[in-house]
Design a protein around this motif. Sequence first.
Motif, PDB file in Angstrom:
ATOM      1  N   UNK A   1     -46.319  31.660  33.920  1.00  0.00           N
ATOM      2  CA  UNK A   1     -45.772  30.784  32.911  1.00  0.00           C
ATOM      3  C   UNK A   1     -45.131  31.624  31.817  1.00  0.00           C
ATOM      4  N   UNK A   2     -43.969  31.185  31.355  1.00  0.00           N
ATOM      5  CA  UNK A   2     -43.295  31.852  30.250  1.00  0.00           C
ATOM      6  C   UNK A   2     -43.806  31.269  28.941  1.00  0.00           C
ATOM      7  N   UNK A   3     -44.156  32.159  28.030  1.00  0.00           N
ATOM      8  CA  UNK A   3     -44.607  31.754  26.708  1.00  0.00           C
ATOM      9  C   UNK A   3     -43.583  32.221  25.691  1.00  0.00           C
ATOM     10  N   UNK A   4     -43.140  31.289  24.855  1.00  0.00           N
ATOM     11  CA  UNK A   4     -42.191  31.628  23.805  1.00  0.00           C
ATOM     12  C   UNK A   4     -42.830  31.322  22.467  1.00  0.00           C
ATOM     13  N   UNK A   5     -42.787  32.293  21.585  1.00  0.00           N
ATOM     14  CA  UNK A   5     -43.274  32.101  20.219  1.00  0.00           C
ATOM     15  C   UNK A   5     -42.078  32.207  19.278  1.00  0.00           C
ATOM     16  N   UNK A   6     -41.894  31.169  18.512  1.00  0.00           N
ATOM     17  CA  UNK A   6     -40.840  31.140  17.498  1.00  0.00           C
ATOM     18  C   UNK A   6     -41.527  31.420  16.168  1.00  0.00           C
ATOM     19  N   UNK A   7     -41.130  32.516  15.513  1.00  0.00           N
ATOM     20  CA  UNK A   7     -41.743  32.904  14.249  1.00  0.00           C
ATOM     21  C   UNK A   7     -40.938  32.335  13.085  1.00  0.00           C
ATOM     22  N   UNK A  16     -38.065  35.421  13.682  1.00  0.00           N
ATOM     23  CA  UNK A  16     -37.919  36.092  14.963  1.00  0.00           C
ATOM     24  C   UNK A  16     -38.458  35.239  16.093  1.00  0.00           C
ATOM     25  N   UNK A  17     -38.549  35.836  17.276  1.00  0.00           N
ATOM     26  CA  UNK A  17     -39.131  35.146  18.424  1.00  0.00           C
ATOM     27  C   UNK A  17     -39.582  36.153  19.470  1.00  0.00           C
ATOM     28  N   UNK A  18     -40.457  35.674  20.341  1.00  0.00           N
ATOM     29  CA  UNK A  18     -40.912  36.479  21.473  1.00  0.00           C
ATOM     30  C   UNK A  18     -40.908  35.592  22.710  1.00  0.00           C
ATOM     31  N   UNK A  19     -40.345  36.107  23.784  1.00  0.00           N
ATOM     32  CA  UNK A  19     -40.334  35.442  25.078  1.00  0.00           C
ATOM     33  C   UNK A  19     -41.057  36.377  26.042  1.00  0.00           C
ATOM     34  N   UNK A  20     -42.083  35.850  26.733  1.00  0.00           N
ATOM     35  CA  UNK A  20     -42.912  36.737  27.553  1.00  0.00           C
ATOM     36  C   UNK A  20     -43.318  36.073  28.862  1.00  0.00           C
ATOM     37  N   UNK A  21     -43.329  36.858  29.913  1.00  0.00           N
ATOM     38  CA  UNK A  21     -43.786  36.504  31.264  1.00  0.00           C
ATOM     39  C   UNK A  21     -42.748  35.698  32.031  1.00  0.00           C
ATOM     40  N   UNK A  22     -43.022  35.530  33.293  1.00  0.00           N
ATOM     41  CA  UNK A  22     -42.124  34.834  34.202  1.00  0.00           C
ATOM     42  C   UNK A  22     -42.649  33.421  34.453  1.00  0.00           C
ATOM     43  N   UNK A  23     -41.750  32.475  34.615  1.00  0.00           N
ATOM     44  CA  UNK A  23     -42.133  31.066  34.737  1.00  0.00           C
ATOM     45  C   UNK A  23     -42.949  30.791  35.994  1.00  0.00           C
ATOM     46  N   UNK A  63     -40.376  44.736  33.098  1.00  0.00           N
ATOM     47  CA  UNK A  63     -41.438  44.569  34.087  1.00  0.00           C
ATOM     48  C   UNK A  63     -42.405  43.437  33.746  1.00  0.00           C
ATOM     49  N   UNK A  64     -42.610  43.180  32.468  1.00  0.00           N
ATOM     50  CA  UNK A  64     -43.496  42.074  32.078  1.00  0.00           C
ATOM     51  C   UNK A  64     -42.709  40.887  31.524  1.00  0.00           C
ATOM     52  N   UNK A  65     -41.399  40.961  31.597  1.00  0.00           N
ATOM     53  CA  UNK A  65     -40.576  39.855  31.128  1.00  0.00           C
ATOM     54  C   UNK A  65     -40.684  39.628  29.633  1.00  0.00           C
ATOM     55  N   UNK A  66     -40.601  40.698  28.859  1.00  0.00           N
ATOM     56  CA  UNK A  66     -40.746  40.599  27.404  1.00  0.00           C
ATOM     57  C   UNK A  66     -39.419  40.854  26.707  1.00  0.00           C
ATOM     58  N   UNK A  67     -39.070  39.931  25.816  1.00  0.00           N
ATOM     59  CA  UNK A  67     -37.987  40.136  24.864  1.00  0.00           C
ATOM     60  C   UNK A  67     -38.516  39.655  23.518  1.00  0.00           C
ATOM     61  N   UNK A  68     -38.451  40.533  22.536  1.00  0.00           N
ATOM     62  CA  UNK A  68     -38.887  40.157  21.186  1.00  0.00           C
ATOM     63  C   UNK A  68     -37.812  40.549  20.182  1.00  0.00           C
TER      64      UNK A  68
END
Length: 109
Positions: A1-7, A16-23, A63-68
């Motif tokens: 599951x992809x988790x997105x945090x909107x700061x 800012x924001x963080x997008x992590x993991x694969x759906x 590799x971990x699907x991270x963009x911050x």
Amino acid sequence: MTTIRIYKDKTGAYKGFQCRDHAGSGEYGFDIVCASISVLTINTVNSLEQLTKDTFDLTQEETIGLIQVIFHDTLSEAGKLLMDSYVLGLDSIQEEYGTSYIQVFYKEV
């Protein structure tokens, strides 16, 4: 599951924001949820960089699907619009495909 945090800060300004993991909604290369999230995220980063003067720190780990992204200052009006568009797209994907594949959270920082 992809988790997105909107700061956001106390006033609701984007920080800012963080997008992590694969759906994980399909096989690698055929996961339309992950592809949709990736396109929105990468396009938002590219647009912020090329269409505004807003500055930010970018962290990526494929590799971990991270963009911050962490913004340095208050966003321009164009930056706010791009972030509003990003959130609208993410919320639409979550509504369409469900929280088993994508969850969008808002965090006050």
